[in-house]
Design a protein around this motif. Structure first.
Motif, mmCIF file in Angstrom:
data_model
loop_
_atom_site.group_PDB
_atom_site.id
_atom_site.type_symbol
_atom_site.label_atom_id
_atom_site.label_comp_id
_atom_site.label_asym_id
_atom_site.label_seq_id
_atom_site.Cartn_x
_atom_site.Cartn_y
_atom_site.Cartn_z
ATOM 1 N N MET A 93 0.858 -1.186 0.000
ATOM 2 C CA MET A 93 0.000 0.000 0.000
ATOM 3 C C MET A 93 0.893 1.234 0.000
ATOM 4 O O MET A 93 1.750 1.366 0.852
ATOM 5 C CB MET A 93 -0.883 0.007 1.240
ATOM 6 N N ASN A 94 0.647 2.103 -0.923
ATOM 7 C CA ASN A 94 1.503 3.268 -0.985
ATOM 8 C C ASN A 94 0.771 4.571 -1.264
ATOM 9 O O ASN A 94 1.406 5.579 -1.489
ATOM 10 C CB ASN A 94 2.618 3.059 -2.013
ATOM 11 N N ASN A 95 -0.538 4.577 -1.251
ATOM 12 C CA ASN A 95 -1.222 5.862 -1.369
ATOM 13 C C ASN A 95 -2.344 5.944 -0.342
ATOM 14 O O ASN A 95 -2.793 4.949 0.212
ATOM 15 C CB ASN A 95 -1.715 6.116 -2.803
ATOM 16 N N SER A 96 -2.793 7.164 -0.092
ATOM 17 C CA SER A 96 -3.747 7.379 0.994
ATOM 18 C C SER A 96 -5.071 6.655 0.777
ATOM 19 O O SER A 96 -5.670 6.177 1.730
ATOM 20 C CB SER A 96 -3.974 8.879 1.200
ATOM 21 N N LYS A 97 -5.538 6.529 -0.469
ATOM 22 C CA LYS A 97 -6.802 5.827 -0.720
ATOM 23 C C LYS A 97 -6.688 4.356 -0.328
ATOM 24 O O LYS A 97 -7.617 3.793 0.255
ATOM 25 C CB LYS A 97 -7.220 5.963 -2.174
ATOM 26 N N GLU A 98 -5.542 3.738 -0.611
ATOM 27 C CA GLU A 98 -5.359 2.333 -0.234
ATOM 28 C C GLU A 98 -5.372 2.166 1.282
ATOM 29 O O GLU A 98 -5.982 1.231 1.799
ATOM 30 C CB GLU A 98 -4.042 1.796 -0.797
ATOM 31 N N TYR A 99 -4.703 3.071 2.002
ATOM 32 C CA TYR A 99 -4.696 3.006 3.466
ATOM 33 C C TYR A 99 -6.103 3.217 4.016
ATOM 34 O O TYR A 99 -6.538 2.505 4.921
ATOM 35 C CB TYR A 99 -3.751 4.045 4.064
ATOM 36 N N LEU A 100 -6.815 4.179 3.466
ATOM 37 C CA LEU A 100 -8.169 4.467 3.928
ATOM 38 C C LEU A 100 -9.102 3.289 3.646
ATOM 39 O O LEU A 100 -9.860 2.868 4.528
ATOM 40 C CB LEU A 100 -8.688 5.743 3.252
ATOM 41 N N ASP A 101 -9.028 2.736 2.454
ATOM 42 C CA ASP A 101 -9.873 1.587 2.109
ATOM 43 C C ASP A 101 -9.574 0.393 3.019
ATOM 44 O O ASP A 101 -10.490 -0.272 3.507
ATOM 45 C CB ASP A 101 -9.677 1.180 0.645
ATOM 46 N N PHE A 102 -8.288 0.144 3.256
ATOM 47 C CA PHE A 102 -7.915 -0.962 4.130
ATOM 48 C C PHE A 102 -8.447 -0.734 5.545
ATOM 49 O O PHE A 102 -9.045 -1.627 6.148
ATOM 50 C CB PHE A 102 -6.386 -1.140 4.163
ATOM 51 N N PHE A 103 -8.237 0.457 6.093
ATOM 52 C CA PHE A 103 -8.699 0.751 7.450
ATOM 53 C C PHE A 103 -10.213 0.616 7.537
ATOM 54 O O PHE A 103 -10.731 -0.002 8.480
ATOM 55 C CB PHE A 103 -8.264 2.159 7.866
#
Length: 93
Positions: free
Chosen positions: A1-11
């Motif tokens: 994961m390397n962008n904010s959307k990926e982190y947000l979706d994962f969380f």
């Protein structure tokens, strides 16, 4: 994961239901090389995730055993419900 959307979706997917988590967790998907990167993602999660209010997020440097890599991690703790004023008042009576 390397962008904010990926982190947000994962969380949002992983932490949508606090009842499925222990009181404290450190997830390897929230591991960073630098403290500033971890803080940036933590702040983004707190402002953009509807589920973040159910947790206390912090950034910690962890030098764990062999199961995880050394680095900066966002740790996730469930928010503990505080007793309401009504419950406190009843105990005084």
């Amino acid at each position: 994961m390397n962008n904010s959307k990926e982190y947000l979706d994962f969380f949002n997917h992983e932490y949508k239901d606090p009842s499925t988590h222990s009181a404290y967790s450190t997830n390897s998907n929230f591991r960073f090389e630098s403290r500033s990167d971890a803080l940036e993602v933590k702040n983004m999660l707190q402002t953009r995730s509807p589920h973040a209010k159910q947790y206390e997020l912090s950034v910690e440097y962890i030098n764990p055993n062999q199961s995880m890599q050394v680095g900066w991690y966002i740790t996730v703790r469930k928010v503990v419900a505080k007793p309401s004023d009504d419950q406190t008042d009843n105990s005084k009576k």
